[in-house]
Write a protein that holds these residues in place. Structure first.
Motif, PDB file in Angstrom:
ATOM      1  N   GLU A  49      37.993  47.419  29.492  1.00 53.06           N
ATOM      2  CA  GLU A  49      38.673  47.486  28.206  1.00 53.06           C
ATOM      3  C   GLU A  49      38.230  46.400  27.231  1.00 53.06           C
ATOM      4  O   GLU A  49      38.908  46.129  26.254  1.00 53.06           O
ATOM      5  N   ASP A  50      37.087  45.747  27.494  1.00 47.46           N
ATOM      6  CA  ASP A  50      36.558  44.719  26.593  1.00 47.46           C
ATOM      7  C   ASP A  50      37.615  43.656  26.262  1.00 47.46           C
ATOM      8  O   ASP A  50      37.795  43.275  25.116  1.00 47.46           O
ATOM      9  N   PHE A  51      38.313  43.201  27.295  1.00 45.16           N
ATOM     10  CA  PHE A  51      39.333  42.166  27.144  1.00 45.16           C
ATOM     11  C   PHE A  51      38.853  40.937  27.901  1.00 45.16           C
ATOM     12  O   PHE A  51      38.196  41.060  28.934  1.00 45.16           O
ATOM     13  N   GLU A  52      39.163  39.750  27.432  1.00 46.06           N
ATOM     14  CA  GLU A  52      38.675  38.536  28.093  1.00 46.06           C
ATOM     15  C   GLU A  52      39.244  38.398  29.508  1.00 46.06           C
ATOM     16  O   GLU A  52      40.405  38.692  29.765  1.00 46.06           O
ATOM     17  N   LEU A  53      38.383  37.959  30.425  1.00 51.79           N
ATOM     18  CA  LEU A  53      38.780  37.767  31.822  1.00 51.79           C
ATOM     19  C   LEU A  53      39.388  36.391  32.078  1.00 51.79           C
ATOM     20  O   LEU A  53      40.193  36.225  32.994  1.00 51.79           O
ATOM     21  N   SER A  54      39.003  35.408  31.300  1.00 49.41           N
ATOM     22  CA  SER A  54      39.381  34.019  31.579  1.00 49.41           C
ATOM     23  C   SER A  54      40.876  33.756  31.699  1.00 49.41           C
ATOM     24  O   SER A  54      41.259  32.898  32.498  1.00 49.41           O
ATOM     25  N   PRO A  55      41.764  34.455  30.994  1.00 52.31           N
ATOM     26  CA  PRO A  55      43.190  34.172  31.190  1.00 52.31           C
ATOM     27  C   PRO A  55      43.748  34.709  32.502  1.00 52.31           C
ATOM     28  O   PRO A  55      44.844  34.353  32.907  1.00 52.31           O
ATOM     29  N   GLY A  56      43.001  35.577  33.170  1.00 56.42           N
ATOM     30  CA  GLY A  56      43.494  36.219  34.381  1.00 56.42           C
ATOM     31  C   GLY A  56      43.498  35.308  35.582  1.00 56.42           C
ATOM     32  O   GLY A  56      42.828  34.276  35.612  1.00 56.42           O
ATOM     33  N   PRO A  57      44.238  35.692  36.620  1.00 59.03           N
ATOM     34  CA  PRO A  57      44.295  34.884  37.832  1.00 59.03           C
ATOM     35  C   PRO A  57      42.959  34.867  38.570  1.00 59.03           C
ATOM     36  O   PRO A  57      42.327  35.906  38.735  1.00 59.03           O
ATOM     37  N   TYR A  58      42.564  33.679  38.988  1.00 61.52           N
ATOM     38  CA  TYR A  58      41.351  33.489  39.781  1.00 61.52           C
ATOM     39  C   TYR A  58      41.776  33.208  41.214  1.00 61.52           C
ATOM     40  O   TYR A  58      42.564  32.304  41.458  1.00 61.52           O
ATOM     41  N   GLU A  66      40.947  38.515  38.020  1.00 59.47           N
ATOM     42  CA  GLU A  66      41.645  39.740  37.649  1.00 59.47           C
ATOM     43  C   GLU A  66      41.896  39.773  36.155  1.00 59.47           C
ATOM     44  O   GLU A  66      42.337  38.784  35.569  1.00 59.47           O
ATOM     45  N   CYS A  67      41.622  40.904  35.549  1.00 62.05           N
ATOM     46  CA  CYS A  67      41.912  41.091  34.132  1.00 62.05           C
ATOM     47  C   CYS A  67      43.415  41.267  33.965  1.00 62.05           C
ATOM     48  O   CYS A  67      44.026  42.096  34.649  1.00 62.05           O
ATOM     49  N   VAL A  68      44.005  40.497  33.065  1.00 63.40           N
ATOM     50  CA  VAL A  68      45.457  40.576  32.870  1.00 63.40           C
ATOM     51  C   VAL A  68      45.889  41.846  32.153  1.00 63.40           C
ATOM     52  O   VAL A  68      47.054  42.224  32.215  1.00 63.40           O
ATOM     53  N   LEU A  69      44.967  42.527  31.503  1.00 65.59           N
ATOM     54  CA  LEU A  69      45.335  43.704  30.730  1.00 65.59           C
ATOM     55  C   LEU A  69      45.712  44.893  31.619  1.00 65.59           C
ATOM     56  O   LEU A  69      46.773  45.489  31.441  1.00 65.59           O
ATOM     57  N   HIS A  70      44.848  45.245  32.587  1.00 63.61           N
ATOM     58  CA  HIS A  70      45.128  46.405  33.437  1.00 63.61           C
ATOM     59  C   HIS A  70      44.935  46.145  34.929  1.00 63.61           C
ATOM     60  O   HIS A  70      44.974  47.072  35.738  1.00 63.61           O
ATOM     61  N   GLY A  71      44.646  44.914  35.323  1.00 64.33           N
ATOM     62  CA  GLY A  71      44.572  44.578  36.735  1.00 64.33           C
ATOM     63  C   GLY A  71      43.245  44.818  37.436  1.00 64.33           C
ATOM     64  O   GLY A  71      43.172  44.729  38.653  1.00 64.33           O
ATOM     65  N   ALA A  72      42.183  45.116  36.694  1.00 63.11           N
ATOM     66  CA  ALA A  72      40.868  45.265  37.323  1.00 63.11           C
ATOM     67  C   ALA A  72      40.443  43.909  37.884  1.00 63.11           C
ATOM     68  O   ALA A  72      40.645  42.873  37.245  1.00 63.11           O
ATOM     69  N   ARG A  73      39.878  43.908  39.098  1.00 66.55           N
ATOM     70  CA  ARG A  73      39.401  42.672  39.714  1.00 66.55           C
ATOM     71  C   ARG A  73      37.886  42.726  39.848  1.00 66.55           C
ATOM     72  O   ARG A  73      37.318  43.782  40.111  1.00 66.55           O
ATOM     73  N   PHE A  74      37.259  41.545  39.701  1.00 68.29           N
ATOM     74  CA  PHE A  74      35.814  41.421  39.766  1.00 68.29           C
ATOM     75  C   PHE A  74      35.416  40.277  40.683  1.00 68.29           C
ATOM     76  O   PHE A  74      36.088  39.242  40.723  1.00 68.29           O
ATOM     77  N   ASP A  75      34.322  40.458  41.394  1.00 64.58           N
ATOM     78  CA  ASP A  75      33.748  39.393  42.208  1.00 64.58           C
ATOM     79  C   ASP A  75      33.013  38.455  41.255  1.00 64.58           C
ATOM     80  O   ASP A  75      32.111  38.886  40.525  1.00 64.58           O
ATOM     81  N   VAL A  76      33.381  37.172  41.227  1.00 67.00           N
ATOM     82  CA  VAL A  76      32.766  36.237  40.285  1.00 67.00           C
ATOM     83  C   VAL A  76      31.306  35.954  40.633  1.00 67.00           C
ATOM     84  O   VAL A  76      30.539  35.516  39.785  1.00 67.00           O
ATOM     85  N   ARG A  77      30.905  36.214  41.875  1.00 65.18           N
ATOM     86  CA  ARG A  77      29.526  35.955  42.299  1.00 65.18           C
ATOM     87  C   ARG A  77      28.569  37.042  41.835  1.00 65.18           C
ATOM     88  O   ARG A  77      27.410  36.768  41.542  1.00 65.18           O
ATOM     89  N   THR A  78      29.059  38.279  41.768  1.00 60.85           N
ATOM     90  CA  THR A  78      28.179  39.407  41.452  1.00 60.85           C
ATOM     91  C   THR A  78      28.567  40.160  40.190  1.00 60.85           C
ATOM     92  O   THR A  78      27.770  40.943  39.674  1.00 60.85           O
ATOM     93  N   GLY A  79      29.802  39.980  39.736  1.00 57.59           N
ATOM     94  CA  GLY A  79      30.301  40.733  38.591  1.00 57.59           C
ATOM     95  C   GLY A  79      30.764  42.132  38.938  1.00 57.59           C
ATOM     96  O   GLY A  79      31.235  42.876  38.082  1.00 57.59           O
ATOM     97  N   GLU A  80      30.645  42.512  40.224  1.00 64.68           N
ATOM     98  CA  GLU A  80      30.992  43.869  40.643  1.00 64.68           C
ATOM     99  C   GLU A  80      32.507  44.097  40.574  1.00 64.68           C
ATOM    100  O   GLU A  80      33.285  43.221  40.944  1.00 64.68           O
ATOM    101  N   PRO A  81      32.911  45.299  40.118  1.00 64.07           N
ATOM    102  CA  PRO A  81      34.338  45.631  40.104  1.00 64.07           C
ATOM    103  C   PRO A  81      34.809  45.905  41.527  1.00 64.07           C
ATOM    104  O   PRO A  81      34.075  46.461  42.345  1.00 64.07           O
ATOM    105  N   LEU A  82      36.033  45.511  41.821  1.00 64.27           N
ATOM    106  CA  LEU A  82      36.581  45.670  43.162  1.00 64.27           C
ATOM    107  C   LEU A  82      37.706  46.689  43.229  1.00 64.27           C
ATOM    108  O   LEU A  82      38.141  47.050  44.324  1.00 64.27           O
ATOM    109  N   CYS A  83      38.174  47.137  42.067  1.00 57.46           N
ATOM    110  CA  CYS A  83      39.231  48.140  42.046  1.00 57.46           C
ATOM    111  C   CYS A  83      39.299  48.783  40.661  1.00 57.46           C
ATOM    112  O   CYS A  83      38.841  48.196  39.681  1.00 57.46           O
ATOM    113  N   PRO A  84      39.881  49.988  40.593  1.00 55.51           N
ATOM    114  CA  PRO A  84      40.089  50.624  39.292  1.00 55.51           C
ATOM    115  C   PRO A  84      41.059  49.784  38.478  1.00 55.51           C
ATOM    116  O   PRO A  84      41.833  49.020  39.053  1.00 55.51           O
TER     117      PRO A  84
END
Length: 108
Positions: A49-58, A66-84
């Motif tokens: 959703e083109d929302f900043e990741l930095s405010p989300g929980p690490y 985790e993106c605070v907008l809709h809860g998508a999680r990403f691996d910080v090492r690879t950038g890969e999404p881990l969930c819808p």
């Protein structure tokens, strides 16, 4: 340094273990994360959703943010999404640490 073009984003003192820091690479916000003493850099934008990741929980144990907008999680090492709802990776940047400075290169 290698033949790649490197840009200083911040110092290692600004990103202690388990911490993160946002800096700018031109007009791109970059999230720098210190995960277990290794530094990773990814674009500070959720691919869903083109929302900043930095405010989300690490999660320092899992190495995820985790993106605070809709809860998508990403691996910080690879950038890969881990969930819808995200299905595309976040742009990552090569990192080099030298003399207490964190450099990134832009592969785009």
């Amino acid at each position: 340094m290698s033949d790649m073009q490197w840009t200083v984003l911040c110092t290692t003192a600004e990103v202690l273990p388990g911490e993160r820091h946002v800096a700018w690479l031109g007009d791109t916000p970059v999230l720098v994360v210190n995960h277990d003493g290794d530094f990773y850099a990814l674009e500070d934008r959720c691919s869903h959703e083109d929302f900043e990741l930095s405010p989300g929980p690490y999660d320092a144990d899992a190495g995820t943010i985790e993106c605070v907008l809709h809860g998508a999680r990403f691996d910080v090492r690879t950038g890969e999404p881990l969930c819808p709802p995200a299905y595309s990776a976040v742009q990552t940047f090569p990192v080099m640490v030298q003399d207490g400075l964190i450099y990134v290169s832009d592969p785009r």
